[in-house]
Design a protein around this motif. Sequence first.
Motif, PDB file in Angstrom:
ATOM      1  N   SER A  65      -3.123  -3.918  -6.537  1.00 42.70           N
ATOM      2  CA  SER A  65      -2.713  -3.640  -5.153  1.00 42.70           C
ATOM      3  C   SER A  65      -3.762  -4.101  -4.152  1.00 42.70           C
ATOM      4  CB  SER A  65      -2.439  -2.144  -4.958  1.00 42.70           C
ATOM      5  OG  SER A  65      -1.343  -1.745  -5.734  1.00 42.70           O
ATOM      6  N   ALA A  66      -5.028  -3.874  -4.462  1.00 40.84           N
ATOM      7  CA  ALA A  66      -6.101  -4.260  -3.536  1.00 40.84           C
ATOM      8  C   ALA A  66      -6.165  -5.778  -3.367  1.00 40.84           C
ATOM      9  CB  ALA A  66      -7.436  -3.716  -4.027  1.00 40.84           C
ATOM     10  N   MET A  82      -3.140   3.835 -12.955  1.00 43.03           N
ATOM     11  CA  MET A  82      -3.551   3.743 -11.551  1.00 43.03           C
ATOM     12  C   MET A  82      -4.801   2.896 -11.358  1.00 43.03           C
ATOM     13  SD  MET A  82      -1.155   4.892  -9.862  1.00 43.03           S
ATOM     14  CE  MET A  82      -1.874   4.605  -8.276  1.00 43.03           C
ATOM     15  N   GLY A  83      -5.684   2.858 -12.335  1.00 49.13           N
ATOM     16  CA  GLY A  83      -6.852   1.995 -12.221  1.00 49.13           C
ATOM     17  C   GLY A  83      -6.451   0.532 -12.131  1.00 49.13           C
ATOM     18  N   TYR A  97       1.700   1.936  -3.518  1.00 48.97           N
ATOM     19  CA  TYR A  97       0.514   2.437  -4.217  1.00 48.97           C
ATOM     20  C   TYR A  97       0.281   3.914  -3.912  1.00 48.97           C
ATOM     21  CZ  TYR A  97      -4.220   3.343  -5.640  1.00 48.97           C
ATOM     22  OH  TYR A  97      -5.320   3.920  -6.227  1.00 48.97           O
ATOM     23  N   TRP A 111       0.944  10.020  -9.908  1.00 54.19           N
ATOM     24  CA  TRP A 111      -0.109  10.075 -10.915  1.00 54.19           C
ATOM     25  C   TRP A 111      -0.827  11.425 -10.863  1.00 54.19           C
ATOM     26  CZ3 TRP A 111      -5.515  10.029  -9.903  1.00 54.19           C
ATOM     27  CH2 TRP A 111      -6.307   9.923 -11.048  1.00 54.19           C
ATOM     28  N   ARG A 141       0.278   6.898  -6.530  1.00 58.92           N
ATOM     29  CA  ARG A 141      -0.912   7.753  -6.675  1.00 58.92           C
ATOM     30  C   ARG A 141      -0.518   9.228  -6.629  1.00 58.92           C
ATOM     31  NH1 ARG A 141      -6.187   8.018  -7.053  1.00 58.92           N
ATOM     32  NH2 ARG A 141      -7.412   9.394  -5.725  1.00 58.92           N
ATOM     33  N   PRO A 161       0.816  -1.231   0.000  1.00 57.99           N
ATOM     34  CA  PRO A 161       0.000   0.000   0.000  1.00 57.99           C
ATOM     35  C   PRO A 161       0.844   1.273   0.000  1.00 57.99           C
ATOM     36  CG  PRO A 161      -0.165  -1.085   2.124  1.00 57.99           C
ATOM     37  CD  PRO A 161       0.596  -2.005   1.216  1.00 57.99           C
ATOM     38  N   ARG A 170      -3.409  -0.539 -11.299  1.00 55.40           N
ATOM     39  CA  ARG A 170      -2.617  -0.730 -10.077  1.00 55.40           C
ATOM     40  C   ARG A 170      -3.503  -0.818  -8.841  1.00 55.40           C
ATOM     41  NH1 ARG A 170       0.595  -2.379  -7.818  1.00 55.40           N
ATOM     42  NH2 ARG A 170       1.839  -0.784  -6.850  1.00 55.40           N
ATOM     43  N   LEU A 171      -4.624  -0.100  -8.833  1.00 54.62           N
ATOM     44  CA  LEU A 171      -5.550  -0.184  -7.699  1.00 54.62           C
ATOM     45  C   LEU A 171      -6.085  -1.598  -7.555  1.00 54.62           C
ATOM     46  CD1 LEU A 171      -7.219   1.027  -5.403  1.00 54.62           C
ATOM     47  CD2 LEU A 171      -8.942   1.643  -7.108  1.00 54.62           C
TER      48      LEU A 171
END
Length: 152
Positions: A136-137, A129-130, A112, A119, A116, A109, A132-133
């Motif tokens: 990462s989640a 980032m979409g 991330y 970004w 972010r 996190p 990677r979200l």
Amino acid sequence: MAVVLALAGLLPFLLCTCGIVFFASGVPVPNLMMAFVFYGAMSLGFYGAVHWGLALEPAPVIVTTGADHTNRLRLALGVVPAFAGWVAAYTAFAWMPVAGVAILALAVPLLYLLERQGWRTGALPSGYMGLRLIVSAVTECCLLVVLVARLF
């Protein structure tokens, strides 16, 4: 293609998590925790490599002003995740695997959040980032599930 490959890259996390959680410790699944930590370490190195690649582009991909400063940050962000992954892997190997998982659970996190911020300043492509979200989640959920399963 990038979305499909990124989601496929989550399979080792998901499979190892299921194996760690659903198989009792007596089931002979040798070194599953170590495989989980090492894959996490490799993933961190891969995420960092994205930034290294952006820094090595002959012309700035996105940022046109302050490119030298941005590239220095990209180079640092290209190396630091790999180092964090190495620390997690070595800790898991030399001390205890669950400690390596804990290090990864902090590093994923944090990386991330750093990405972010980059970004937001325009240093990363808009669609990055979409993806990677999601990655990462799912990764963080797997790490936390394994931590809870092994600590409690």
